[in-house]
Write a protein that holds these residues in place. Structure first.
Motif, PDB file in Angstrom:
ATOM      1  N   GLU A  97       0.827  -1.206   0.000  1.00 48.04           N
ATOM      2  CA  GLU A  97       0.000   0.000   0.000  1.00 48.04           C
ATOM      3  C   GLU A  97       0.867   1.265   0.000  1.00 48.04           C
ATOM      4  OE1 GLU A  97      -3.200   0.460  -0.345  1.00 48.04           O
ATOM      5  OE2 GLU A  97      -3.710  -1.675  -0.416  1.00 48.04           O
ATOM      6  N   ARG A  98       1.977   1.233   0.745  1.00 45.78           N
ATOM      7  CA  ARG A  98       2.866   2.391   0.757  1.00 45.78           C
ATOM      8  C   ARG A  98       3.441   2.646  -0.637  1.00 45.78           C
ATOM      9  NH1 ARG A  98       7.702   2.767   5.144  1.00 45.78           N
ATOM     10  NH2 ARG A  98       8.724   1.207   3.836  1.00 45.78           N
ATOM     11  N   LEU A  99       3.817   1.587  -1.323  1.00 45.28           N
ATOM     12  CA  LEU A  99       4.343   1.734  -2.679  1.00 45.28           C
ATOM     13  C   LEU A  99       3.251   2.158  -3.657  1.00 45.28           C
ATOM     14  CD1 LEU A  99       6.747  -1.327  -2.690  1.00 45.28           C
ATOM     15  CD2 LEU A  99       7.422   1.034  -3.150  1.00 45.28           C
ATOM     16  N   ALA A 100       2.020   1.720  -3.401  1.00 43.77           N
ATOM     17  CA  ALA A 100       0.911   2.148  -4.255  1.00 43.77           C
ATOM     18  C   ALA A 100       0.631   3.633  -4.068  1.00 43.77           C
ATOM     19  CB  ALA A 100      -0.339   1.322  -3.947  1.00 43.77           C
ATOM     20  N   ARG A 101       0.684   4.098  -2.822  1.00 45.56           N
ATOM     21  CA  ARG A 101       0.481   5.526  -2.565  1.00 45.56           C
ATOM     22  C   ARG A 101       1.583   6.364  -3.208  1.00 45.56           C
ATOM     23  NH1 ARG A 101      -0.726   3.585   2.637  1.00 45.56           N
ATOM     24  NH2 ARG A 101       1.311   4.262   3.435  1.00 45.56           N
ATOM     25  N   ALA A 102       2.764   5.789  -3.307  1.00 45.39           N
ATOM     26  CA  ALA A 102       3.888   6.506  -3.923  1.00 45.39           C
ATOM     27  C   ALA A 102       3.851   6.444  -5.443  1.00 45.39           C
ATOM     28  CB  ALA A 102       5.210   5.932  -3.413  1.00 45.39           C
ATOM     29  N   GLY A 103       2.908   5.677  -6.004  1.00 44.90           N
ATOM     30  CA  GLY A 103       2.791   5.588  -7.454  1.00 44.90           C
ATOM     31  C   GLY A 103       3.731   4.588  -8.095  1.00 44.90           C
ATOM     32  N   VAL A 104       4.386   3.748  -7.275  1.00 44.48           N
ATOM     33  CA  VAL A 104       5.313   2.753  -7.814  1.00 44.48           C
ATOM     34  C   VAL A 104       4.568   1.487  -8.225  1.00 44.48           C
ATOM     35  CG1 VAL A 104       7.348   1.340  -7.300  1.00 44.48           C
ATOM     36  CG2 VAL A 104       7.183   3.669  -6.404  1.00 44.48           C
ATOM     37  N   LEU A 105       3.552   1.108  -7.444  1.00 46.64           N
ATOM     38  CA  LEU A 105       2.755  -0.076  -7.724  1.00 46.64           C
ATOM     39  C   LEU A 105       1.289   0.308  -7.924  1.00 46.64           C
ATOM     40  CD1 LEU A 105       4.159  -2.563  -5.031  1.00 46.64           C
ATOM     41  CD2 LEU A 105       4.874  -2.318  -7.410  1.00 46.64           C
ATOM     42  N   ARG A 106       0.551  -0.612  -8.546  1.00 43.80           N
ATOM     43  CA  ARG A 106      -0.884  -0.431  -8.753  1.00 43.80           C
ATOM     44  C   ARG A 106      -1.612  -1.551  -8.018  1.00 43.80           C
ATOM     45  NH1 ARG A 106      -0.731  -0.906 -13.692  1.00 43.80           N
ATOM     46  NH2 ARG A 106      -0.552   1.308 -14.267  1.00 43.80           N
ATOM     47  N   ARG A 107      -2.505  -1.189  -7.136  1.00 41.45           N
ATOM     48  CA  ARG A 107      -3.260  -2.184  -6.364  1.00 41.45           C
ATOM     49  C   ARG A 107      -4.339  -2.804  -7.240  1.00 41.45           C
ATOM     50  NH1 ARG A 107      -7.637  -2.811  -2.639  1.00 41.45           N
ATOM     51  NH2 ARG A 107      -6.966  -3.667  -0.620  1.00 41.45           N
ATOM     52  N   GLN A 108      -4.404  -4.141  -7.256  1.00 44.94           N
ATOM     53  CA  GLN A 108      -5.414  -4.840  -8.046  1.00 44.94           C
ATOM     54  C   GLN A 108      -6.123  -5.875  -7.178  1.00 44.94           C
ATOM     55  OE1 GLN A 108      -3.645  -6.448 -11.623  1.00 44.94           O
ATOM     56  NE2 GLN A 108      -3.773  -4.476 -12.647  1.00 44.94           N
ATOM     57  N   GLU A 109      -7.446  -5.908  -7.309  1.00 45.96           N
ATOM     58  CA  GLU A 109      -8.239  -6.893  -6.580  1.00 45.96           C
ATOM     59  C   GLU A 109      -8.824  -7.892  -7.568  1.00 45.96           C
ATOM     60  OE1 GLU A 109     -11.244  -5.244  -4.109  1.00 45.96           O
ATOM     61  OE2 GLU A 109      -9.850  -4.026  -2.929  1.00 45.96           O
ATOM     62  N   SER A 110      -8.833  -9.159  -7.178  1.00 47.57           N
ATOM     63  CA  SER A 110      -9.472 -10.198  -8.002  1.00 47.57           C
ATOM     64  C   SER A 110     -10.300 -11.082  -7.081  1.00 47.57           C
ATOM     65  CB  SER A 110      -8.421 -11.030  -8.750  1.00 47.57           C
ATOM     66  OG  SER A 110      -7.517 -11.634  -7.842  1.00 47.57           O
ATOM     67  N   ARG A 111     -11.422 -11.554  -7.608  1.00 48.45           N
ATOM     68  CA  ARG A 111     -12.338 -12.352  -6.794  1.00 48.45           C
ATOM     69  C   ARG A 111     -12.436 -13.756  -7.368  1.00 48.45           C
ATOM     70  NH1 ARG A 111     -15.828 -11.198  -2.847  1.00 48.45           N
ATOM     71  NH2 ARG A 111     -17.738 -12.405  -2.615  1.00 48.45           N
ATOM     72  N   ARG A 112     -12.100 -14.749  -6.530  1.00 50.47           N
ATOM     73  CA  ARG A 112     -12.186 -16.145  -6.938  1.00 50.47           C
ATOM     74  C   ARG A 112     -12.770 -16.972  -5.805  1.00 50.47           C
ATOM     75  NH1 ARG A 112      -6.315 -17.533  -9.722  1.00 50.47           N
ATOM     76  NH2 ARG A 112      -6.453 -16.086 -11.478  1.00 50.47           N
ATOM     77  N   LEU A 113     -13.721 -17.799  -6.152  1.00 45.13           N
ATOM     78  CA  LEU A 113     -14.338 -18.696  -5.168  1.00 45.13           C
ATOM     79  C   LEU A 113     -14.753 -17.960  -3.902  1.00 45.13           C
ATOM     80  CD1 LEU A 113     -11.926 -21.752  -5.524  1.00 45.13           C
ATOM     81  CD2 LEU A 113     -14.163 -21.443  -6.584  1.00 45.13           C
ATOM     82  N   LEU A 114     -15.451 -16.863  -4.112  1.00 50.84           N
ATOM     83  CA  LEU A 114     -16.004 -16.050  -3.028  1.00 50.84           C
ATOM     84  C   LEU A 114     -14.932 -15.399  -2.157  1.00 50.84           C
ATOM     85  CD1 LEU A 114     -18.914 -18.411  -1.871  1.00 50.84           C
ATOM     86  CD2 LEU A 114     -18.986 -16.589  -3.589  1.00 50.84           C
TER      87      LEU A 114
END
Length: 208
Positions: A97-114
């Protein structure tokens, strides 16, 4: 970039964000890096297997502030191994999350088997690959690394990530890496040793 941030990038695949180690080893390495940041800031020290708070003033970084608050909120728990185990449970998400806030990473969510899973993928592949490249080049230079870089390399070795940094390096780089941890300041040297021991114990127990 902070120690845990660079550890995270070395410990995850450049393109897909997949961890190169099992979750426990990754978490313990990141936990060691988060404690190491506080040692480098002068907020805590490590000696005789214990973590001691030296400076209760909040660090500038929000995640470091959170970790320091946790240490101060549980003064009865001072064992380094206890804090490594505790912080390891959430370290990957917190640093991601810290790296995502810094713009280095992009947070991605995926949903599998509930179930929803979260991953962190690089925004720029070159930026994500840079820490490993930088450390590899650093070990080939005659100049000694800075203390934060030596700590990072020590934690990378402790967690079992050495190959990701040294895969194309020569014998001199391997030799220099072996000399870095003994030359660290005592609190950081012990932190690396405690992290390595925690990772080793998890491997022996067969913890994923």
């Amino acid at each position: 970039m902070l120690t845990a941030d660079e550890f995270f990038l070395v410990a995850h695949n450049d393109s897909r964000g997949k961890a190169r180690l099992n979750p426990t080893a990754t978490g313990l390495g990141l936990a060691g890096a988060l404690l190491g940041e506080l040692v480098l800031y002068g907020h805590v020290t490590v000696a005789a297997g214990q973590v001691t708070v030296l400076d209760r003033r909040p660090p500038a970084d929000a995640l470091a502030h959170t970790v320091l608050d946790q240490l101060m909120g549980e003064p009865q728990h001072r064992a380094v191994r206890t804090w490594l185990s505790f912080l390891a449970q959430t370290a990957a998400g917190a640093v991601g999350e810290r790296l995502a806030r810094a713009g280095v990473l992009r947070r991605q969510e995926s949903r599998r088997l509930l179930r929803t899973t979260v991953s962190y993928r690089p925004v720029d592949l070159n930026a994500a690959a840079w820490p490993a490249t930088r450390l590899r080049a650093l070990l080939d230079r005659p100049e000694p690394p800075t203390v934060p870089d030596a700590l990072l390399l020590g934690l990378i070795s402790a967690a079992g990530l050495t190959r990701e940094v040294l895969w194309s390096a020569g014998p001199r780089a391997h030799h220099r890496l072996s000399l870095l941890v003994p030359a660290l300041p005592a609190p950081l040297k012990e932190l690396v040793a405690q992290t390595e021991a925690a990772v080793g114990a998890a491997v022996l127990r067969g913890v994923p």
